[in-house]
Design a protein around this motif. Structure first.
Motif, mmCIF file in Angstrom:
data_model
loop_
_atom_site.group_PDB
_atom_site.id
_atom_site.type_symbol
_atom_site.label_atom_id
_atom_site.label_comp_id
_atom_site.label_asym_id
_atom_site.label_seq_id
_atom_site.Cartn_x
_atom_site.Cartn_y
_atom_site.Cartn_z
ATOM 1 N N GLY A 60 0.811 -1.201 0.000
ATOM 2 C CA GLY A 60 0.000 0.000 0.000
ATOM 3 C C GLY A 60 0.849 1.258 0.000
ATOM 4 N N ASP A 61 0.187 2.374 0.150
ATOM 5 C CA ASP A 61 0.840 3.683 0.127
ATOM 6 C C ASP A 61 1.648 3.873 1.416
ATOM 7 O OD1 ASP A 61 1.594 6.320 0.035
ATOM 8 O OD2 ASP A 61 -0.430 7.123 -0.184
ATOM 9 N N ALA A 64 0.392 6.610 3.681
ATOM 10 C CA ALA A 64 -0.918 6.489 4.319
ATOM 11 C C ALA A 64 -0.752 5.747 5.646
ATOM 12 C CB ALA A 64 -1.890 5.775 3.383
ATOM 13 N N ARG A 68 -6.008 2.388 6.362
ATOM 14 C CA ARG A 68 -6.479 2.960 5.100
ATOM 15 C C ARG A 68 -6.018 2.115 3.913
ATOM 16 N NH1 ARG A 68 -4.804 9.002 4.198
ATOM 17 N NH2 ARG A 68 -5.819 9.069 6.252
ATOM 18 N N ASN A 69 -4.798 1.628 3.976
ATOM 19 C CA ASN A 69 -4.303 0.807 2.879
ATOM 20 C C ASN A 69 -5.075 -0.502 2.766
ATOM 21 O OD1 ASN A 69 -2.352 2.600 1.974
ATOM 22 N ND2 ASN A 69 -0.736 1.735 3.237
ATOM 23 N N ASP A 71 -8.193 -1.080 3.850
ATOM 24 C CA ASP A 71 -9.544 -0.771 3.394
ATOM 25 C C ASP A 71 -9.563 -0.514 1.890
ATOM 26 O OD1 ASP A 71 -10.825 -1.066 5.823
ATOM 27 O OD2 ASP A 71 -10.727 1.062 6.352
ATOM 28 N N GLY A 72 -8.525 0.145 1.378
ATOM 29 C CA GLY A 72 -8.453 0.393 -0.052
ATOM 30 C C GLY A 72 -8.338 -0.896 -0.846
ATOM 31 N N TYR A 73 -7.524 -1.821 -0.359
ATOM 32 C CA TYR A 73 -7.387 -3.121 -1.023
ATOM 33 C C TYR A 73 -8.718 -3.864 -1.017
ATOM 34 C CZ TYR A 73 -6.284 -8.096 -1.393
ATOM 35 O OH TYR A 73 -6.287 -9.431 -1.730
ATOM 36 N N ALA A 75 -11.715 -2.601 -0.796
ATOM 37 C CA ALA A 75 -12.669 -1.910 -1.668
ATOM 38 C C ALA A 75 -12.480 -2.316 -3.127
ATOM 39 C CB ALA A 75 -12.510 -0.397 -1.508
ATOM 40 N N GLU A 76 -11.238 -2.586 -3.517
ATOM 41 C CA GLU A 76 -10.979 -3.043 -4.894
ATOM 42 C C GLU A 76 -11.661 -4.376 -5.169
ATOM 43 O OE1 GLU A 76 -6.772 -3.238 -5.246
ATOM 44 O OE2 GLU A 76 -6.482 -1.058 -5.118
ATOM 45 N N ASP A 80 -16.603 -3.745 1.965
ATOM 46 C CA ASP A 80 -16.622 -2.580 2.845
ATOM 47 C C ASP A 80 -16.905 -3.079 4.259
ATOM 48 O OD1 ASP A 80 -16.925 -0.224 4.212
ATOM 49 O OD2 ASP A 80 -18.531 0.576 2.942
#
Length: 254
Positions: A60-61, A64, A68-69, A71-73, A75-76, A80
């Protein structure tokens, strides 16, 4: 979780048994952290060099944060958690070094029900990969192997994992299944201790430079396999993944 930091420590024994094409086994001891991504331990300044949890040490970032990283993965993949708890089992960065052969995330929804498990695998080439899993009630899940880890195995076959959420005991198992049968079994067994200043000092004293020792141990075992004549398998280009196994899609529900 017990302890003033809302986290736990596990004194662990990690074992690897390779059965094909030759038999080779080893084990070592270390300690792992179980932390809540929304409540990472806030250590007093003198102890911070012994345990840091940083996004740059995971996928991830790096600018960040870990939650957050993740959750972003998710979400892809259309997931949720709606703020539900995520527990992470991993080595912390200690005395400037960290290496996590596997990091496991147990993901829950807002009501506390388990949603999925993420296994993040790191190899010694500084590459990382995530497997999204949907385990059954016993923590069992299967997924195709799509990431180069050991230089002595090609990227084929699949994993059978048993990753129940830890309690008083930690018991994880990963089997690598290849054509012809089981090729490797890795286990992580441990007992929970409260993450306290004294507990951390004891763990660090019993296992000094723990993550550096893990990295060195892996390389020493590799040299032993080379000495026994086991050939090195070529490493695929980044992004080059084999086809999934029949009946598998890398994120298998059971």
């Amino acid at each position: 979780m017990p302890g003033p930091w809302g986290a736990a420590l596990y004194d662990c024994r990690i074992a690897h048994v390779r059965t094909r094409p030759l038999r080779h086994a080893f084990q070592h001891r270390t300690y792992l952290w179980l932390v809540d991504l929304d409540r990472l331990p806030r250590l007093p300044a003198p102890l911070r060099p012994l345990a840091r949890f940083q996004a740059r040490d995971h996928l991830g970032d790096p600018a960040a944060d870990l939650r957050r990283n993740l959750d972003g993965y998710l979400a892809e993949h259309g997931i949720d958690l709606r703020g539900g708890q995520v527990l992470m089992l991993a080595h912390a960065r200690s005395l400037g070094h960290v290496f996590n052969p596997i990091t496991v995330y147990w993901c829950h929804d807002a009501g506390g029900a388990p949603v999925c498990t993420v296994a993040e695998v790191h190899n010694t080439y500084r590459e990382r990969h995530r497997y999204l899993l949907f385990p059954d009630a016993e923590g069992r899940a299967e997924t195709a192997k799509t990431f180069y880890v050991s230089p002595f195995f090609p990227v084929d076959g699949g994993y059978r994992m048993v990753l129940p959420e830890p309690g008083e005991q930690l018991r994880l198992t990963v089997h690598l299944e290849r054509e012809g049968g089981r090729a490797l079994t890795a286990t992580v067994h441990g007992a929970r201790r409260a993450a306290t200043p004294l507990g951390l000092l004891r763990a660090a004293g019993r296992h000094p430079l723990s993550t550096l020792v893990v990295s060195a141990h892996i390389r020493i075992q590799g040299l032993r396999l080379l000495a026994r004549g086991l050939p090195v398998q070529p490493r695929p280009r980044r992004g080059a993944c084999p086809a999934t196994l029949p009946g598998q899609n890398g994120a298998t529900r059971r």
